[in-house]
Design a protein around this motif. Structure first.
Motif, PDB file in Angstrom:
ATOM      1  N   THR A  94       7.920  -2.793  16.139  1.00 45.56           N
ATOM      2  CA  THR A  94       9.091  -3.624  15.854  1.00 45.56           C
ATOM      3  C   THR A  94       9.589  -3.522  14.418  1.00 45.56           C
ATOM      4  OG1 THR A  94       7.678  -5.521  15.362  1.00 45.56           O
ATOM      5  CG2 THR A  94       8.480  -5.296  17.645  1.00 45.56           C
ATOM      6  N   GLY A  95       8.768  -2.993  13.519  1.00 41.74           N
ATOM      7  CA  GLY A  95       9.229  -2.925  12.144  1.00 41.74           C
ATOM      8  C   GLY A  95       8.306  -2.138  11.243  1.00 41.74           C
ATOM      9  N   SER A  96       8.856  -1.772  10.107  1.00 46.82           N
ATOM     10  CA  SER A  96       8.089  -1.160   9.031  1.00 46.82           C
ATOM     11  C   SER A  96       8.516  -1.849   7.745  1.00 46.82           C
ATOM     12  CB  SER A  96       8.339   0.346   8.932  1.00 46.82           C
ATOM     13  OG  SER A  96       7.540   0.923   7.908  1.00 46.82           O
ATOM     14  N   ALA A  97       7.571  -2.520   7.099  1.00 46.51           N
ATOM     15  CA  ALA A  97       7.848  -3.262   5.872  1.00 46.51           C
ATOM     16  C   ALA A  97       7.353  -2.443   4.685  1.00 46.51           C
ATOM     17  CB  ALA A  97       7.164  -4.619   5.908  1.00 46.51           C
ATOM     18  N   LEU A  98       8.295  -1.957   3.899  1.00 43.74           N
ATOM     19  CA  LEU A  98       7.960  -1.195   2.699  1.00 43.74           C
ATOM     20  C   LEU A  98       7.823  -2.141   1.519  1.00 43.74           C
ATOM     21  CD1 LEU A  98      10.584   1.677   2.989  1.00 43.74           C
ATOM     22  CD2 LEU A  98       8.093   1.979   3.115  1.00 43.74           C
ATOM     23  N   THR A  99       6.817  -1.886   0.696  1.00 39.09           N
ATOM     24  CA  THR A  99       6.721  -2.534  -0.605  1.00 39.09           C
ATOM     25  C   THR A  99       6.477  -1.432  -1.619  1.00 39.09           C
ATOM     26  OG1 THR A  99       4.340  -2.941  -0.389  1.00 39.09           O
ATOM     27  CG2 THR A  99       5.809  -4.724   0.264  1.00 39.09           C
ATOM     28  N   VAL A 100       7.050  -1.612  -2.792  1.00 34.33           N
ATOM     29  CA  VAL A 100       6.840  -0.637  -3.857  1.00 34.33           C
ATOM     30  C   VAL A 100       6.800  -1.365  -5.193  1.00 34.33           C
ATOM     31  CG1 VAL A 100       9.311  -0.104  -4.150  1.00 34.33           C
ATOM     32  CG2 VAL A 100       7.593   1.580  -4.834  1.00 34.33           C
ATOM     33  N   VAL A 101       5.843  -0.943  -6.006  1.00 34.63           N
ATOM     34  CA  VAL A 101       5.766  -1.387  -7.393  1.00 34.63           C
ATOM     35  C   VAL A 101       5.924  -0.133  -8.227  1.00 34.63           C
ATOM     36  CG1 VAL A 101       4.348  -2.473  -9.171  1.00 34.63           C
ATOM     37  CG2 VAL A 101       4.249  -3.323  -6.805  1.00 34.63           C
ATOM     38  N   GLY A 102       6.905  -0.157  -9.111  1.00 36.28           N
ATOM     39  CA  GLY A 102       7.201   1.029  -9.890  1.00 36.28           C
ATOM     40  C   GLY A 102       7.024   0.826 -11.373  1.00 36.28           C
ATOM     41  N   LYS A 103       6.429   1.823 -11.999  1.00 32.22           N
ATOM     42  CA  LYS A 103       6.378   1.889 -13.458  1.00 32.22           C
ATOM     43  C   LYS A 103       7.441   2.914 -13.852  1.00 32.22           C
ATOM     44  CE  LYS A 103       1.515   0.733 -13.588  1.00 32.22           C
ATOM     45  NZ  LYS A 103       0.153   1.194 -13.837  1.00 32.22           N
ATOM     46  N   VAL A 104       8.555   2.403 -14.358  1.00 32.48           N
ATOM     47  CA  VAL A 104       9.719   3.241 -14.628  1.00 32.48           C
ATOM     48  C   VAL A 104      10.272   2.884 -16.004  1.00 32.48           C
ATOM     49  CG1 VAL A 104      11.925   4.079 -13.755  1.00 32.48           C
ATOM     50  CG2 VAL A 104      10.216   3.214 -12.137  1.00 32.48           C
ATOM     51  N   VAL A 125      12.195   9.537   6.925  1.00 33.32           N
ATOM     52  CA  VAL A 125      11.388   8.765   7.869  1.00 33.32           C
ATOM     53  C   VAL A 125      12.068   7.429   8.175  1.00 33.32           C
ATOM     54  CG1 VAL A 125       9.147   7.664   8.303  1.00 33.32           C
ATOM     55  CG2 VAL A 125       9.237   9.962   7.307  1.00 33.32           C
ATOM     56  N   SER A 126      12.662   6.785   7.174  1.00 34.71           N
ATOM     57  CA  SER A 126      13.428   5.564   7.442  1.00 34.71           C
ATOM     58  C   SER A 126      14.527   5.840   8.456  1.00 34.71           C
ATOM     59  CB  SER A 126      14.073   5.013   6.163  1.00 34.71           C
ATOM     60  OG  SER A 126      13.139   4.454   5.291  1.00 34.71           O
ATOM     61  N   LYS A 127      15.223   6.958   8.278  1.00 28.62           N
ATOM     62  CA  LYS A 127      16.281   7.315   9.228  1.00 28.62           C
ATOM     63  C   LYS A 127      15.712   7.525  10.624  1.00 28.62           C
ATOM     64  CE  LYS A 127      19.515   9.402   5.981  1.00 28.62           C
ATOM     65  NZ  LYS A 127      20.227  10.634   5.606  1.00 28.62           N
ATOM     66  N   GLY A 130      15.153   4.409  12.833  1.00 29.40           N
ATOM     67  CA  GLY A 130      16.378   3.637  12.996  1.00 29.40           C
ATOM     68  C   GLY A 130      16.366   2.619  14.122  1.00 29.40           C
ATOM     69  N   ALA A 131      15.472   2.753  15.074  1.00 26.17           N
ATOM     70  CA  ALA A 131      15.425   1.816  16.197  1.00 26.17           C
ATOM     71  C   ALA A 131      14.678   0.527  15.857  1.00 26.17           C
ATOM     72  CB  ALA A 131      14.756   2.484  17.398  1.00 26.17           C
ATOM     73  N   ILE A 132      14.057   0.469  14.668  1.00 25.88           N
ATOM     74  CA  ILE A 132      13.293  -0.720  14.280  1.00 25.88           C
ATOM     75  C   ILE A 132      13.812  -1.265  12.962  1.00 25.88           C
ATOM     76  CG2 ILE A 132      11.227   0.025  15.513  1.00 25.88           C
ATOM     77  CD1 ILE A 132      10.022   0.764  12.737  1.00 25.88           C
ATOM     78  N   LYS A 133      13.387  -2.470  12.632  1.00 25.62           N
ATOM     79  CA  LYS A 133      13.766  -3.077  11.360  1.00 25.62           C
ATOM     80  C   LYS A 133      12.913  -2.465  10.248  1.00 25.62           C
ATOM     81  CE  LYS A 133      14.098  -7.278   8.767  1.00 25.62           C
ATOM     82  NZ  LYS A 133      13.612  -8.586   8.515  1.00 25.62           N
ATOM     83  N   VAL A 134      13.573  -1.989   9.197  1.00 26.75           N
ATOM     84  CA  VAL A 134      12.888  -1.494   8.012  1.00 26.75           C
ATOM     85  C   VAL A 134      13.269  -2.423   6.864  1.00 26.75           C
ATOM     86  CG1 VAL A 134      12.651   0.407   6.375  1.00 26.75           C
ATOM     87  CG2 VAL A 134      12.848   0.904   8.811  1.00 26.75           C
TER      88      VAL A 134
END
Length: 141
Positions: A94-104, A125-127, A130-134
């Motif tokens: 039903t979904g993929s929850a991305l989290t990112v912490v960046g040192k920029v 991969v996000s594309k 497309g059938a699920i919530k990202v």
């Protein structure tokens, strides 16, 4: 460009088991099973399709985001990306929850967020998902 993986399954769904191999040999006779997929929350019983999708999503996203940051003239020192793929038995993924912490170095929070969202939208991969919530939670760290 094609990438390949092979799955061998023996037995029925609940008592059976299988192995996965990838072209790169990153996975070689890696076990997977019903237990690993639906019962063992610790993840110690072997891999499962959702874990592999999560790895693919986190890896692809980090690469895409790093590209946009470099194009902006603010290359990342480090991006720590994680994906949590949710499977509801009987319903599906039903979904993929991305989290990112960046040192920029040298980037402001607004531009960081803008590029993080752009990477989420344009990551291959996000594309494909497309059938699920990202979703995305991005932070400078």
């Amino acid at each position: 460009m094609d990438r390949t993986a092979n799955a061998v399954w023996k037995g029925n769904l609940k008592e059976g088991n299988g192995t996965l191999d990838t072209q790169s040999a990153a996975l070689k006779a890696t076990p997977y099973s019903f237990k690993a997929r639906f019962e063992d929350e610790s993840g110690k019983a072997g891999t499962n399709p959702e874990e592999l999708i999560a790895a693919a999503h986190a890896g692809c996203y980090a690469m895409q985001f790093s590209h946009f940051l470099a194009e902006n003239g603010t290359p990342a020192t480090e991006l720590d990306a994680k994906a949590v793929v949710t499977l509801i038995p009987g319903t599906g993924i039903t979904g993929s929850a991305l989290t990112v912490v960046g040192k920029v170095p040298g980037i402001d929070a607004a531009k960081f967020q803008e590029l993080a969202e752009k990477a989420k939208a344009e990551c291959p991969v996000s594309k494909a998902l497309g059938a699920i919530k990202v979703s995305l939670d991005a932070k400078l760290g």
